[in-house]
Motif scaffolding. Structure first.
Motif, short mmCIF file in Angstrom:
data_model
loop_
_atom_site.label_atom_id
_atom_site.label_comp_id
_atom_site.label_asym_id
_atom_site.label_seq_id
_atom_site.Cartn_x
_atom_site.Cartn_y
_atom_site.Cartn_z
N LYS A 260 -22.18 15.70 -30.02
CA LYS A 260 -21.24 14.71 -29.71
C LYS A 260 -20.47 13.73 -30.93
O LYS A 260 -19.32 13.26 -30.09
CB LYS A 260 -22.50 13.43 -29.23
N PHE A 261 -20.81 13.93 -31.39
CA PHE A 261 -19.63 13.55 -32.20
C PHE A 261 -18.37 14.40 -32.27
O PHE A 261 -17.64 13.16 -32.43
CB PHE A 261 -20.39 13.69 -34.52
N ALA A 262 -18.13 16.02 -32.48
CA ALA A 262 -17.39 15.83 -31.83
C ALA A 262 -17.06 15.55 -30.84
O ALA A 262 -15.38 15.54 -31.00
CB ALA A 262 -17.72 17.45 -31.85
N TYR A 263 -17.45 15.56 -29.64
CA TYR A 263 -16.91 15.17 -28.21
C TYR A 263 -16.20 13.85 -27.83
O TYR A 263 -15.34 13.46 -27.88
CB TYR A 263 -17.35 15.60 -27.91
N MET A 264 -16.84 12.55 -28.42
CA MET A 264 -16.44 11.88 -28.10
C MET A 264 -15.82 11.24 -29.74
O MET A 264 -14.70 10.58 -28.88
CB MET A 264 -18.33 10.51 -28.80
N SER A 265 -15.36 11.71 -30.41
CA SER A 265 -14.44 10.97 -31.62
C SER A 265 -13.17 11.48 -30.54
O SER A 265 -12.53 11.00 -30.36
CB SER A 265 -14.96 11.47 -32.74
N ALA A 266 -13.01 12.87 -30.41
CA ALA A 266 -12.07 13.58 -29.89
C ALA A 266 -10.88 12.70 -28.31
O ALA A 266 -10.17 12.61 -28.08
CB ALA A 266 -12.17 14.49 -29.42
N ASN A 267 -12.59 12.15 -27.54
CA ASN A 267 -12.39 11.32 -26.17
C ASN A 267 -11.58 10.18 -26.75
O ASN A 267 -10.83 9.99 -25.93
CB ASN A 267 -13.57 11.66 -25.49
N VAL A 268 -12.38 9.45 -27.32
CA VAL A 268 -11.39 7.88 -27.20
C VAL A 268 -10.09 8.33 -28.31
O VAL A 268 -9.34 7.92 -27.89
CB VAL A 268 -12.24 7.17 -29.23
N VAL A 269 -9.86 9.73 -29.41
CA VAL A 269 -8.65 9.80 -29.89
C VAL A 269 -7.38 10.04 -28.80
O VAL A 269 -6.61 9.66 -28.87
CB VAL A 269 -8.85 10.58 -30.91
N ILE A 270 -7.96 11.05 -27.79
CA ILE A 270 -7.38 11.49 -26.90
C ILE A 270 -7.04 10.19 -25.64
O ILE A 270 -5.75 10.48 -25.41
CB ILE A 270 -7.66 12.57 -25.57
N ARG A 271 -7.67 9.53 -25.26
CA ARG A 271 -7.67 8.84 -24.40
C ARG A 271 -6.68 7.23 -25.14
O ARG A 271 -5.75 6.39 -24.11
CB ARG A 271 -8.36 8.07 -23.90
N GLU A 272 -6.62 7.29 -26.40
CA GLU A 272 -5.81 5.51 -26.91
C GLU A 272 -4.28 6.98 -27.07
O GLU A 272 -3.25 6.55 -27.04
CB GLU A 272 -6.69 6.08 -27.91
N ILE A 506 -19.18 5.99 -32.40
CA ILE A 506 -20.00 6.71 -33.11
C ILE A 506 -21.14 6.20 -33.44
O ILE A 506 -21.97 6.93 -33.78
CB ILE A 506 -19.21 7.71 -34.42
N ASN A 507 -20.50 4.75 -34.55
CA ASN A 507 -21.91 4.43 -34.82
C ASN A 507 -22.69 4.00 -33.49
O ASN A 507 -24.41 3.88 -33.95
CB ASN A 507 -21.01 2.90 -35.07
N ASP A 508 -22.85 3.72 -32.61
CA ASP A 508 -23.15 3.29 -31.56
C ASP A 508 -23.72 4.46 -31.07
O ASP A 508 -25.18 4.73 -30.31
CB ASP A 508 -22.12 2.77 -30.64
N MET A 509 -23.47 5.70 -30.99
CA MET A 509 -23.58 7.19 -30.53
C MET A 509 -24.59 7.37 -32.17
O MET A 509 -25.98 8.09 -30.69
CB MET A 509 -22.85 7.92 -30.33
N LEU A 510 -24.62 6.73 -33.34
CA LEU A 510 -26.02 7.42 -34.16
C LEU A 510 -27.05 6.89 -34.28
O LEU A 510 -28.29 6.72 -34.65
CB LEU A 510 -25.70 7.44 -35.35
N LYS A 511 -27.06 5.09 -32.97
CA LYS A 511 -28.13 4.59 -32.85
C LYS A 511 -29.20 5.07 -31.84
O LYS A 511 -30.63 5.23 -32.38
CB LYS A 511 -27.54 3.36 -32.38
N GLU A 512 -29.04 6.33 -31.70
CA GLU A 512 -30.10 7.07 -30.24
C GLU A 512 -30.63 7.73 -31.80
O GLU A 512 -31.27 8.71 -31.02
CB GLU A 512 -29.51 7.87 -30.11
#
Length: 542
Positions: A260-272, A506-512
């Motif tokens: 999730k760290f890899a996928y979510m960080s990449a998605n934010v970078v790409i969409r921006e 990523i910080n929000d994701m890690l809360k899980e």
């Protein structure tokens, strides 16, 4: 390993060329977090590092630099102090290939014990010698004594009896280090006795170190008998059914945040990066199930002014196809259905190739498209110049650069297992995967059968490959972010600063997950770690 708990991979098993370390070579070591002040009210912490002139470097031995460090779910005040070698954050690497000013600046927000060399290992083994023979064995401090110096002397029977007597007082790491040196020296009799001792101490349902040791022991056995490649191929032949393997991969994904760290960080970078583009082409070099892009498609569907046209080219390997139970057309159909449901114009191309086989014509790049390229935990599988003169690792980066992408995202494990000689590589592997097994332990009970199967089929095989195999057969060849940065810059890329929203996501994701997961930002890259060990990095390039 206990007979009742022995995984299938161990049945019947009882290696890159060991390159000598050049005196001028320097290793970049991963960093560890070190908590000096647990202040939950502070959200940001600064790191400063000092430089030391020695063979191995840790993150805190680097030039003074400030780092932003985050904790999950709260932040701690952290500062770094010199400590030895790596967590999975220990991507140390030799600088014999590229001599530049960047060679001494492998920034990493985790400070820690990461520089492992043969001297550290000899020290551990010397302590073992003292335990077994007493202080009188110290005859000459200038002599570099090893565990084998103890067991290879004339009264070997007596000494091995002493080993057996002392075994309860030696921890698993001490035994594994001694066994690794015996294997490295091809001392079969010494190694077999140590393996017999270890056999009684490991368990695939025990504590994290006991579980990891079970698989490390398999790797040492395979290496001792020069059967590493045979064992690794057998493991691939003994893969579970596609539905089982997919289930195990999902278990790992749910237990730990690394994917999730890899996928979510990449998605934010790409969409921006693609915020104002009407035609977007994404090339994913490890598309697997394609799940990452479902979330991005839903986001793009809500974009003001309407969704853009999206083309995804998925590059795949046989293992992902096996887990899916079919070819890339399954991924294309799945993504097309999602795109249709949310009104995003969509097109999919499949490239059923390994990264070593990819050529420009396989990627279906067209003019007028804004191109994004995603490398999620796959570049370390590409052989580099230490394996082949073709150097597919750098070839693929240059190929991608020739396409003029608008953004490139990279996620990799933060560890040094590429060109390190066997003993430092063994120490690094043990250190990295200890942290990983501890993180898995926090998510599932130790007797959980799904966890045992997931570790065996999704993690243990990598451990065996790193320890037992050499040359082209060793496919798990991780490098530290500092080395990846150097490779990308030599291919013509420049770092792309990450926006605050990436860290917030990523910080929000890690809360899980467990609060022992932590992340930090350094030199434009995000580091994800367990406690004080960095295990993965995510970065963006253009």
């Amino acid at each position: 390993m206990q007979a009742s708990q022995r995984p299938q991979m161990s049945g019947g098993v009882h290696g890159l060329y060991n390159q000598p370390m050049q005196q001028v070579e320097q290793y970049y070591a991963p960093y560890h977090f070190k908590n000096n002040n647990c202040n939950n009210t502070s959200s940001v912490t600064q790191f400063t590092f000092q430089t030391q002139n020695e063979h191995f470097f840790t993150l805190d031995s680097l030039p003074a630099t400030d780092y932003v460090v985050y904790d999950s779910p709260t932040a701690l005040s952290v500062s770094s102090n010199r400590s030895p070698f790596s967590p999975q954050c220990s991507q140390s690497y030799m600088s014999d290939l590229h001599h530049s000013s960047d060679n001494n600046t492998c920034g990493s927000p985790f400070s820690g014990c990461s520089g492992v060399d043969d001297g550290d290992l000899k020290h551990v083994l010397r302590e073992l010698e003292n335990k077994l023979l007493g202080p009188e064995s110290d005859t000459d401090d200038s002599c570099s004594c090893s565990f084998n110096d103890v067991v290879s002397k004339p009264s070997s029977l007596t000494r091995w009896n002493q080993v057996l007597d002392m075994a309860p007082s030696l921890n698993l790491k001490e035994l594994l280090y001694a066994c690794a040196e015996a294997v490295s020296d091809a001392d079969i009799s010494t190694a077999e006795i140590l393996m017999n001792i270890l056999e009684q101490r490991v368990s695939v349902s025990g504590e994290p170190m006991e579980r990891l040791s079970a698989y490390v022991l398999e790797g040492l056995r395979a290496r001792l008998l020069s059967s590493g490649s045979i064992i690794y191929k057998k493991l691939k032949c003994k893969e579970p059914t596609s539905s089982e393997l997919l289930s195990y991969m999902q278990v790992i994904c749910n237990m730990c945040p690394y994917y999730k760290f890899a996928y979510m960080s990449a998605n934010v970078v790409i969409r921006e990066a693609m915020a104002n583009e009407n035609r977007i082409h994404i090339i994913d070099f490890q598309i697997a199930q394609g799940s990452q892009w479902m979330f991005l498609l839903h986001y793009l569907a809500r974009r003001p002014g309407g969704p853009p046209f999206v083309c995804i080219t998925g590059v795949d390997d046989s293992q992902s196809a096996h887990a899916r139970g079919g070819g890339l057309q399954l991924v294309g159909e799945r993504l097309a259905a999602v795109a249709k449901s949310c009104g995003v114009p969509f097109e999919f191309h499949g490239a059923a190739l390994s990264g070593c086989e990819v050529q420009v014509e396989n990627l279906h790049v067209r003019r007028g498209e804004a191109l994004a390229v995603n490398f999620p935990y796959m570049l370390h599988h590409m052989p580099d110049e230490s394996v082949s003169t073709i150097n597919h690792r750098d070839r693929l980066l240059r190929l991608v650069k020739s396409l003029s992408p608008k953004i490139v995202t990279l996620a990799e494990q933060e560890s040094n297992t590429n060109t390190a000689p066997f003993l430092p590589r063994f120490r690094e592997t043990l250190d990295y995967y200890t942290a990983m097994f501890e993180s898995i332990d926090a998510a599932r009970p130790r007797d959980d059968k799904q966890r045992i199967s997931a570790e065996e089929h999704c993690v243990a095989r990598d451990v065996v490959n790193i320890i037992a195999c050499e040359g082209a057969d060793r496919v798990e060849r991780h490098e530290l972010f500092g080395k990846w940065r150097l490779r990308l810059m030599m291919a013509g890329f420049t770092p792309c600063p990450l926006s605050p929203s990436v860290g917030e996501t990523i910080n929000d994701m890690l809360k899980e997950y467990s609060p022992n997961y932590r992340f930090a930002e350094s030199e434009g890259a995000l580091y994800l770690g367990w406690k004080n060990r960095a295990l993965a990095t995510s970065s963006a390039w253009r």
